[in-house]
Design a protein around this motif. Structure first.
Motif, short mmCIF file in Angstrom:
data_model
loop_
_atom_site.label_atom_id
_atom_site.label_comp_id
_atom_site.label_asym_id
_atom_site.label_seq_id
_atom_site.Cartn_x
_atom_site.Cartn_y
_atom_site.Cartn_z
N THR A 1 -8.11 2.09 -35.08
CA THR A 1 -8.22 1.19 -33.93
C THR A 1 -7.88 1.92 -32.64
N ALA A 2 -6.78 2.67 -32.65
CA ALA A 2 -6.35 3.41 -31.45
C ALA A 2 -7.38 4.45 -31.06
N SER A 3 -7.93 5.18 -32.02
CA SER A 3 -8.93 6.21 -31.72
C SER A 3 -10.18 5.60 -31.09
N TYR A 4 -10.61 4.48 -31.63
CA TYR A 4 -11.80 3.81 -31.10
C TYR A 4 -11.56 3.34 -29.66
N GLU A 5 -10.45 2.67 -29.43
CA GLU A 5 -10.15 2.15 -28.08
C GLU A 5 -9.96 3.29 -27.09
N ARG A 6 -9.32 4.38 -27.51
CA ARG A 6 -9.15 5.53 -26.63
C ARG A 6 -10.50 6.14 -26.27
N GLY A 7 -11.38 6.24 -27.25
CA GLY A 7 -12.71 6.79 -26.99
C GLY A 7 -13.45 5.99 -25.94
N LEU A 8 -13.40 4.65 -26.07
CA LEU A 8 -14.07 3.79 -25.09
C LEU A 8 -13.43 3.93 -23.71
N TRP A 9 -12.11 3.92 -23.64
CA TRP A 9 -11.40 4.00 -22.36
C TRP A 9 -11.73 5.29 -21.62
N TYR A 10 -11.61 6.42 -22.31
CA TYR A 10 -11.82 7.70 -21.63
C TYR A 10 -13.30 7.94 -21.34
N HIS A 11 -14.19 7.42 -22.18
CA HIS A 11 -15.62 7.54 -21.88
C HIS A 11 -15.96 6.77 -20.61
N ARG A 12 -15.47 5.53 -20.51
CA ARG A 12 -15.72 4.74 -19.30
C ARG A 12 -15.13 5.40 -18.07
N LYS A 13 -13.93 5.94 -18.23
CA LYS A 13 -13.26 6.59 -17.09
C LYS A 13 -14.07 7.79 -16.60
N HIS A 14 -14.49 8.65 -17.54
CA HIS A 14 -15.27 9.82 -17.15
C HIS A 14 -16.63 9.43 -16.60
N PHE A 15 -17.25 8.40 -17.18
CA PHE A 15 -18.54 7.95 -16.68
C PHE A 15 -18.43 7.43 -15.26
N ASN A 16 -17.40 6.64 -14.98
CA ASN A 16 -17.25 6.10 -13.62
C ASN A 16 -17.00 7.20 -12.61
N GLU A 17 -16.23 8.23 -12.98
CA GLU A 17 -16.01 9.37 -12.08
C GLU A 17 -17.33 10.09 -11.83
N TRP A 18 -18.10 10.32 -12.90
CA TRP A 18 -19.40 11.01 -12.78
C TRP A 18 -20.35 10.19 -11.91
N LYS A 19 -20.33 8.87 -12.12
CA LYS A 19 -21.23 7.99 -11.37
C LYS A 19 -20.95 8.06 -9.87
N LYS A 20 -19.67 8.04 -9.50
CA LYS A 20 -19.32 8.11 -8.08
C LYS A 20 -19.69 9.45 -7.48
N GLU A 21 -19.48 10.52 -8.22
CA GLU A 21 -19.69 11.86 -7.68
C GLU A 21 -21.15 12.28 -7.65
N HIS A 22 -21.92 11.95 -8.69
CA HIS A 22 -23.28 12.47 -8.81
C HIS A 22 -24.37 11.42 -8.64
N LEU A 23 -24.21 10.26 -9.23
CA LEU A 23 -25.29 9.29 -9.23
C LEU A 23 -25.35 8.47 -7.94
N GLN A 24 -24.21 8.08 -7.42
CA GLN A 24 -24.20 7.22 -6.24
C GLN A 24 -24.86 7.87 -5.02
N PRO A 25 -24.65 9.17 -4.76
CA PRO A 25 -25.38 9.77 -3.62
C PRO A 25 -26.89 9.69 -3.77
N LEU A 26 -27.41 9.86 -4.98
CA LEU A 26 -28.85 9.74 -5.19
C LEU A 26 -29.33 8.31 -4.97
N ILE A 27 -28.56 7.36 -5.42
CA ILE A 27 -28.94 5.96 -5.22
C ILE A 27 -28.91 5.62 -3.74
N ASP A 28 -27.89 6.11 -3.03
CA ASP A 28 -27.82 5.85 -1.58
C ASP A 28 -29.02 6.46 -0.86
N GLU A 29 -29.40 7.67 -1.26
CA GLU A 29 -30.57 8.31 -0.65
C GLU A 29 -31.83 7.51 -0.93
#
Length: 145
Positions: A83-111
């Protein structure tokens, strides 16, 4: 056909480390932490708070078996870690995805939005540039870390 992509960071063995110590928390604090962590999106403010929530959640989340089966302590410990491994995987995946989205994807969407708002409408060059920008966004999202 493309092979299905595996989400990085969701393998249980990547996050199979000991649970946090929550012995200093009262029962009321544990219940409050559990309620905040169960909300979507989770209302946890730090990784340390998340690790405490994982410990409380894995204790609370019991698997019910039929025919009155009661798991051994070793089996229950294994269930907590899964249970802990699964929840940790989801938490850290979402965290890294949101950081990536702000840094790389959002500028393209704004453009793309800027181009769509101020570009000449119904011109073949406009439509071509719009399609190219959408394809660049799609290519980036297919390379999620």
């Amino acid at each position: 056909m493309d092979n299905p992509k595996k989400l990085a960071g969701l393998a249980p063995d990547n996050y199979n480390y000991p649970l946090a110590d929550v012995s200093h928390l009262s029962e009321k604090e544990k219940k409050d932490l559990l309620k905040r962590g169960m909300r979507i999106p989770k209302k946890l403010h730090s990784d340390e708070e998340f690790e405490q929530w994982v410990t409380v959640f894995s204790e609370w989340n019991t698997y019910h078996c039929s025919n009155g089966y009661k798991p051994t302590e070793e089996g229950r410990s294994f269930e907590r870690m899964v249970t802990a491994s699964y929840e940790r995987g989801l938490w850290y995946h979402r965290k890294h995805f949101n950081e990536w989205k702000k840094e790389h994807l959002q500028p393209l969407i704004d453009e793309l939005m800027e181009h769509a708002a101020h570009g000449p409408q119904y011109d073949w060059q406009y439509l071509y540039a719009l399609e190219c920008a959408k394809l660049r966004c799609m290519r980036l999202t297919s390379r999620i870390p």
